[in-house]
Design a protein around this motif. Sequence first.
Motif, mmCIF file in Angstrom:
data_model
loop_
_atom_site.group_PDB
_atom_site.id
_atom_site.type_symbol
_atom_site.label_atom_id
_atom_site.label_comp_id
_atom_site.label_asym_id
_atom_site.label_seq_id
_atom_site.Cartn_x
_atom_site.Cartn_y
_atom_site.Cartn_z
ATOM 1 N N SER A 92 25.300 46.993 55.987
ATOM 2 C CA SER A 92 25.083 46.712 54.566
ATOM 3 C C SER A 92 23.878 47.456 54.007
ATOM 4 C CB SER A 92 24.904 45.206 54.347
ATOM 5 O OG SER A 92 23.749 44.735 55.036
ATOM 6 N N THR A 95 23.050 53.705 53.153
ATOM 7 C CA THR A 95 23.144 54.247 51.789
ATOM 8 C C THR A 95 23.903 55.558 51.707
ATOM 9 O OG1 THR A 95 21.012 55.397 52.068
ATOM 10 C CG2 THR A 95 20.970 53.173 51.105
ATOM 11 N N GLU A 117 34.805 49.553 51.893
ATOM 12 C CA GLU A 117 35.325 48.846 50.717
ATOM 13 C C GLU A 117 36.127 47.618 51.120
ATOM 14 O OE1 GLU A 117 38.118 49.760 46.779
ATOM 15 O OE2 GLU A 117 37.626 51.371 48.198
ATOM 16 N N GLU A 120 33.949 44.862 51.962
ATOM 17 C CA GLU A 120 33.115 44.498 50.815
ATOM 18 C C GLU A 120 31.649 44.855 51.038
ATOM 19 O OE1 GLU A 120 33.784 40.397 49.929
ATOM 20 O OE2 GLU A 120 35.819 40.746 49.173
ATOM 21 N N GLN A 121 31.444 46.003 51.658
ATOM 22 C CA GLN A 121 30.092 46.524 51.854
ATOM 23 C C GLN A 121 29.741 47.459 50.692
ATOM 24 O OE1 GLN A 121 30.516 48.342 55.694
ATOM 25 N NE2 GLN A 121 30.120 46.445 56.811
ATOM 26 N N PRO A 122 28.441 47.637 50.414
ATOM 27 C CA PRO A 122 28.019 48.485 49.285
ATOM 28 C C PRO A 122 28.550 49.909 49.402
ATOM 29 C CG PRO A 122 26.170 47.219 50.145
ATOM 30 C CD PRO A 122 27.293 47.022 51.112
ATOM 31 N N LYS A 123 28.845 50.510 48.246
ATOM 32 C CA LYS A 123 29.307 51.897 48.234
ATOM 33 C C LYS A 123 28.171 52.833 48.647
ATOM 34 C CE LYS A 123 32.946 51.526 44.748
ATOM 35 N NZ LYS A 123 33.449 52.054 43.442
#
Length: 212
Positions: A92, A95, A117, A120-123
Amino acid sequence: LKLSYDINIGIEPYLRKCLINSINDSPFFSISFNESFNECFKNCQMDLVLRFWDMKRKQTFVRYFDSQFLGHPNAKNLLALLNHSVDKLDASNMTQLAIDGPSTNFALYNIFCKEREEKEQPKLVDIGSCGLHVIHGAFKTAVQSTKWDICKLLKACYTIFRESPARRSDFVSITNCNLFPFSFCSTRWVEDRKVSDRVLAIWNNIQSIVKF
């Protein structure tokens, strides 16, 4: 043999654990990887390098993290090895994934982003195939827009003293300065700060030797 055992079984796991803890404590990290032919094992080697913010020392660090070996590299094989290497990291906080240009790596990147995705992890931050090259290019574009010919100047300052003992000797005797320009790299602009700083520090001396 005993020393090798102590390093691989005793020291390496401890150092790796410390590195993983530092990365997981960081609010963000990025992964860069590259594949190349290993001359010793005669197969493909994928090396991973991580950039992260060290919370204790308050600065960014770049560390070699892992190597994986494979026969025929394709997107699925590379992705499986990549996930295996970083399975103990907090995904998570990731970057960016920096890659090379081949189509296989772009396919890996697309699958990797799709998996994130679904979880549901950050883009990831997408600024091109290799973020470092993009940043270097951005600096180059900015400098070239000034029309100051800084690239030619920094190269010339280094060239006039390169492999010229007589000229270097004259420079020291005339200016009482034993500092010389560093080599300038026109493709790694972010790393050329020390080159610019050195020229600024001895610019008056350089003018003196040129006029002499």
